[in-house]
Design a protein around this motif. Structure first.
Motif, PDB file in Angstrom:
ATOM      1  N   ILE A  57      15.473  -6.910 -13.580  1.00  0.00           N
ATOM      2  CA  ILE A  57      15.357  -7.916 -12.994  1.00  0.00           C
ATOM      3  C   ILE A  57      16.284  -8.082 -11.727  1.00  0.00           C
ATOM      4  O   ILE A  57      17.549  -8.333 -12.263  1.00  0.00           O
ATOM      5  CB  ILE A  57      14.869  -9.256 -13.475  1.00  0.00           C
ATOM      6  CG1 ILE A  57      13.645  -9.070 -14.474  1.00  0.00           C
ATOM      7  CG2 ILE A  57      14.499 -10.474 -12.365  1.00  0.00           C
ATOM      8  CD1 ILE A  57      12.312  -8.852 -13.876  1.00  0.00           C
ATOM      9  N   GLN A  58      15.964  -8.136 -10.449  1.00  0.00           N
ATOM     10  CA  GLN A  58      16.810  -7.946  -9.272  1.00  0.00           C
ATOM     11  C   GLN A  58      16.379  -9.120  -8.416  1.00  0.00           C
ATOM     12  O   GLN A  58      15.315  -9.401  -8.055  1.00  0.00           O
ATOM     13  CB  GLN A  58      16.844  -6.823  -8.579  1.00  0.00           C
ATOM     14  CG  GLN A  58      17.959  -6.541  -7.629  1.00  0.00           C
ATOM     15  CD  GLN A  58      18.011  -5.204  -7.248  1.00  0.00           C
ATOM     16  OE1 GLN A  58      16.934  -4.380  -7.500  1.00  0.00           O
ATOM     17  NE2 GLN A  58      19.190  -4.942  -6.877  1.00  0.00           N
ATOM     18  N   SER A  59      17.516 -10.032  -8.047  1.00  0.00           N
ATOM     19  CA  SER A  59      17.042 -11.072  -7.141  1.00  0.00           C
ATOM     20  C   SER A  59      17.053 -10.785  -5.582  1.00  0.00           C
ATOM     21  O   SER A  59      18.094 -10.140  -5.405  1.00  0.00           O
ATOM     22  CB  SER A  59      17.836 -12.369  -7.602  1.00  0.00           C
ATOM     23  OG  SER A  59      17.905 -13.429  -6.355  1.00  0.00           O
ATOM     24  N   PHE A  60      16.218 -11.220  -4.923  1.00  0.00           N
ATOM     25  CA  PHE A  60      16.013 -10.826  -3.459  1.00  0.00           C
ATOM     26  C   PHE A  60      16.007 -12.223  -2.843  1.00  0.00           C
ATOM     27  O   PHE A  60      15.871 -12.107  -1.653  1.00  0.00           O
ATOM     28  CB  PHE A  60      14.952  -9.952  -3.067  1.00  0.00           C
ATOM     29  CG  PHE A  60      15.237  -8.603  -3.639  1.00  0.00           C
ATOM     30  CD1 PHE A  60      16.108  -7.752  -2.935  1.00  0.00           C
ATOM     31  CD2 PHE A  60      14.623  -8.067  -4.695  1.00  0.00           C
ATOM     32  CE1 PHE A  60      16.212  -6.237  -3.348  1.00  0.00           C
ATOM     33  CE2 PHE A  60      14.619  -6.779  -5.275  1.00  0.00           C
ATOM     34  CZ  PHE A  60      15.349  -5.761  -4.573  1.00  0.00           C
ATOM     35  N   LEU A  91      20.207  -0.705 -17.529  1.00  0.00           N
ATOM     36  CA  LEU A  91      19.289  -1.448 -16.912  1.00  0.00           C
ATOM     37  C   LEU A  91      18.970  -0.414 -15.361  1.00  0.00           C
ATOM     38  O   LEU A  91      19.977  -0.340 -14.708  1.00  0.00           O
ATOM     39  CB  LEU A  91      19.944  -2.594 -16.521  1.00  0.00           C
ATOM     40  CG  LEU A  91      19.775  -3.562 -17.735  1.00  0.00           C
ATOM     41  CD1 LEU A  91      20.311  -5.152 -17.364  1.00  0.00           C
ATOM     42  CD2 LEU A  91      18.131  -3.979 -18.291  1.00  0.00           C
ATOM     43  N   ILE A  92      17.918  -0.218 -15.032  1.00  0.00           N
ATOM     44  CA  ILE A  92      17.617   0.420 -13.750  1.00  0.00           C
ATOM     45  C   ILE A  92      16.914  -0.715 -12.899  1.00  0.00           C
ATOM     46  O   ILE A  92      15.784  -1.203 -13.343  1.00  0.00           O
ATOM     47  CB  ILE A  92      16.683   1.524 -14.107  1.00  0.00           C
ATOM     48  CG1 ILE A  92      17.313   2.675 -15.031  1.00  0.00           C
ATOM     49  CG2 ILE A  92      16.426   2.312 -12.818  1.00  0.00           C
ATOM     50  CD1 ILE A  92      18.392   3.301 -14.706  1.00  0.00           C
ATOM     51  N   GLU A  96      17.307   0.792  -7.118  1.00  0.00           N
ATOM     52  CA  GLU A  96      17.763   2.003  -7.337  1.00  0.00           C
ATOM     53  C   GLU A  96      16.738   3.157  -7.597  1.00  0.00           C
ATOM     54  O   GLU A  96      16.620   4.122  -6.920  1.00  0.00           O
ATOM     55  CB  GLU A  96      18.329   2.061  -8.613  1.00  0.00           C
ATOM     56  CG  GLU A  96      19.769   1.336  -8.654  1.00  0.00           C
ATOM     57  CD  GLU A  96      20.520   1.168 -10.126  1.00  0.00           C
ATOM     58  OE1 GLU A  96      21.429   1.398 -10.246  1.00  0.00           O
ATOM     59  OE2 GLU A  96      19.593   0.534 -10.770  1.00  0.00           O
ATOM     60  N   GLU A  97      15.392   2.552  -8.108  1.00  0.00           N
ATOM     61  CA  GLU A  97      14.478   3.353  -7.955  1.00  0.00           C
ATOM     62  C   GLU A  97      13.749   3.724  -6.747  1.00  0.00           C
ATOM     63  O   GLU A  97      13.520   5.122  -6.676  1.00  0.00           O
ATOM     64  CB  GLU A  97      13.085   2.606  -8.850  1.00  0.00           C
ATOM     65  CG  GLU A  97      13.512   2.314 -10.393  1.00  0.00           C
ATOM     66  CD  GLU A  97      12.448   1.483 -10.876  1.00  0.00           C
ATOM     67  OE1 GLU A  97      11.246   1.316 -10.483  1.00  0.00           O
ATOM     68  OE2 GLU A  97      12.430   0.596 -11.854  1.00  0.00           O
ATOM     69  N   LYS A  98      13.728   2.972  -5.938  1.00  0.00           N
ATOM     70  CA  LYS A  98      13.172   3.176  -4.573  1.00  0.00           C
ATOM     71  C   LYS A  98      14.083   4.066  -3.638  1.00  0.00           C
ATOM     72  O   LYS A  98      13.685   5.275  -3.173  1.00  0.00           O
ATOM     73  CB  LYS A  98      13.172   1.740  -3.647  1.00  0.00           C
ATOM     74  CG  LYS A  98      12.096   0.717  -4.109  1.00  0.00           C
ATOM     75  CD  LYS A  98      12.074  -0.432  -3.386  1.00  0.00           C
ATOM     76  CE  LYS A  98      11.113  -1.226  -3.734  1.00  0.00           C
ATOM     77  NZ  LYS A  98      10.925  -2.561  -2.774  1.00  0.00           N
TER      78      LYS A  98
END
Length: 129
Positions: A57-60, A91-92, A96-98
């Motif tokens: 999970i990444q916060s924007f 953790l990915i 990074e995926e984009k």
């Protein structure tokens, strides 16, 4: 074998592939409890999982709801479960995926899916023949 997990609050998707990406061994979208039980059974059966990747999970800076926090809690439970098996998952994160798959932060789920199909579909189709 490589295990990839796309966690969510109730049901999570997973895929197990050969290390050389030549074949899908197992895949599905199952309840989180079922996934944890499956992981435990793999360990008991000495299923050869060499590498684990979990989408983090990444916060924007945007507000999030309860389901996001529940997903975070589930990721923590997965990390603890793998730690008990002496496996350190990677953790990915979505950014990074984009950038890796689509070379753009504007990528959507659809463009990420298409990039994966473009990369692996031909090899995966051979595995099913």
């Amino acid at each position: 074998m490589i295990l990839g997990i796309d966690p969510a609050n109730e049901y999570s998707a997973f895929v197990v592939v050969e290390n050389d990406l030549s074949a899908v061994v197992d895949k599905g979208k199952i309840s989180n409890l079922e996934l944890q039980e499956k992981i435990s059974s793999w360990k008991e059966e000495n299923y050869p999982i060499d590498y684990v990747a979990i989408e983090g999970i990444q916060s924007f800076g945007m507000p999030v709801g309860q389901t996001t926090f529940e997903t975070c809690y589930f990721i923590g439970r997965l990390l603890e479960q793998f730690e008990a098996f002496d496996i350190e998952p990677t953790l990915i994160y979505r950014s990074e995926e984009k950038m890796t798959l689509c070379h753009s932060m504007k990528a959507t789920d659809a463009t990420i899916r298409q990039a994966l199909i473009d990369l692996f579909a031909k090899d995966m189709m051979l595995a099913y023949k």
